[in-house]
Design an enzyme around this catalytic site. Structure first.
Site, PDB file in Angstrom:
ATOM      1  N   GLY A 251       0.615  -5.030   1.014  1.00 21.69           N
ATOM      2  CA  GLY A 251      -0.536  -4.997   0.313  1.00 21.69           C
ATOM      3  C   GLY A 251      -0.319  -5.828  -1.130  1.00 21.69           C
TER       4      GLY A 251
ATOM      5  N   GLU B 155       4.904  -5.116   7.100  1.00 17.31           N
ATOM      6  CA  GLU B 155       4.186  -4.107   7.672  1.00 17.31           C
ATOM      7  C   GLU B 155       4.820  -3.754   9.212  1.00 17.31           C
ATOM      8  OE1 GLU B 155       2.891  -6.375   5.946  1.00 17.31           O
ATOM      9  OE2 GLU B 155       1.122  -5.543   4.793  1.00 17.31           O
TER      10      GLU B 155
ATOM     11  N   GLU C 233      -0.377  -9.342  -0.555  1.00 19.15           N
ATOM     12  CA  GLU C 233      -1.990  -9.628  -0.298  1.00 19.15           C
ATOM     13  C   GLU C 233      -2.852  -9.632  -1.532  1.00 19.15           C
ATOM     14  OE1 GLU C 233      -1.762  -6.755   2.881  1.00 19.15           O
ATOM     15  OE2 GLU C 233      -2.336  -8.172   4.327  1.00 19.15           O
TER      16      GLU C 233
ATOM     17  N   ALA D 136       0.978  -1.209   0.202  1.00 19.71           N
ATOM     18  CA  ALA D 136       0.057  -0.042   0.118  1.00 19.71           C
ATOM     19  C   ALA D 136       1.073   1.162   0.037  1.00 19.71           C
ATOM     20  CB  ALA D 136      -0.975   0.020   1.295  1.00 19.71           C
TER      21      ALA D 136
END
Ligand code: CO8
Length: 258
Positions: free
Chosen positions: A109, A132, A112, A65
């Site tokens: 992300g 993260e 993911e 992200a």
């Protein structure tokens, strides 16, 4: 919608989406995720498309992200779902198969997102990770849930807690990816797999996707029962009649997706 962060094209019955924010290693900001969701919904609704491939660049599938975009958010910003989380679920609603073709970094992300796809084909330079923890957060789009199911609790804990990356070879041995190919073969391999899938009966394809996903989300007994009901329902399709008839007549089936 005009796309500024993705490139979209079709090749035969395959829809191809490339994440395209090269300067930020395809970091996933809200705008990119909106565009991705829009493109996925359109391919899913397009009767001429039978399978979707999602890819990035040679250097990065997606490095996570967008950290710059997230840095200023408060708890209430993210809790209310106006940012980051608002548009991450769209891919889960897609009923046609989505193959992730991953080269380079698939982090946070990005890892993911790849795991939300139906299977992952990796280039030999792929690196997967959930870093993260180094940012003082935790995975937020399924990393702590899908990774243990894909690679075991021990490896998932290791990756999420230490932030170490897994290379393509380890990812294949652990079951995170279905195949590893040389970088220059990645897109061709994914497109070939997608073309094979798109040549099958779409009802069977969609029922298999739903049934395999059930294996993730239910007990074995529930999953077996679900699969059985899907299996029964294939006998209501014209493609089942055609597929079996073609086998008996020693010819290729002509599926109508009916
Ligand atoms: N966000 C924003 N920009 C990024 C990101 C990112 N995740 N990753 C890289 N970039 C940018 C860099 O800032 C740099 O920009 P600039 O040239 O303007 O300085 C450019 O991309 C190139 O990056 P590097 O110079 O760092 O390239 P390197 O080859 O040296 O390193 C790495 C590559 C190792 C990938 C490194 O960039 C890195 O560590 N990136 C961050 C990885 C990361 O921490 N990812 C996790 C982010 S958090 C997350 O994903 C939470 C998901 C929650 C989703 C919840 C939804 C429901």
């Amino acid at each position: 919608m005009t796309y500024e962060n993705i490139l979209v094209e079709t090749q035969g019955k395959v829809g191809l989406i490339r994440l395209n924010r090269p300067k930020a290693l395809n970091a996933l900001n809200d705008q990119l995720m909106d565009e991705l969701g829009d493109a996925l919904v359109k391919f899913d609704a397009d009767a001429d498309i039978g399978c979707i491939v999602l890819t990035g660049s040679e250097k990065a599938f997606a490095a996570g992200a967008d950290i710059g975009g997230m840095a200023k958010f408060t708890y209430m910003d993210v809790f209310k779902g106006e940012y980051i989380t608002r548009n991450w679920e769209q891919i889960r609603n897609v009923r046609k198969p989505v193959i992730a073709a991953v080269a380079g970094f698939a982090l946070g992300g990005g890892c993911e997102l790849a795991m939300m796809c139906d299977f992952i084909i990796a280039a030999d330079n792929a690196k997967f990770g959930q870093p993260e923890i180094k940012l003082g957060i935790i995975p937020g789009a399924g990393g702590t849930q899908r990774l243990p199911r894909a690679v075991s609790k021990s490896k998932a804990m290791d990756m999420c807690l230490t932030a170490r990356m897994m290379d393509a070879g380890e990812a294949e041995r652990a079951g995170l990816v279905s195949r590893v190919v040389p970088m220059d073969r990645l897109l061709a391999e994914a497109m070939e797999a997608a073309t094979v899938i798109a040549s099958m009966s779409l009802p069977s394809v969609m029922m298999i996707k739903e049934s395999v996903n059930r294996a993730y989300e239910s007990t074995l007994a529930e999953g077996i029962q679900y699969e059985r009901r899907m299996f029964y329902s294939t006998f209501a399709t014209e493609d089942q009649k055609e597929g079996m008839q073609a086998f008996m007549e020693k010819r290729l089936p002509v599926f109508k997706n009916l």
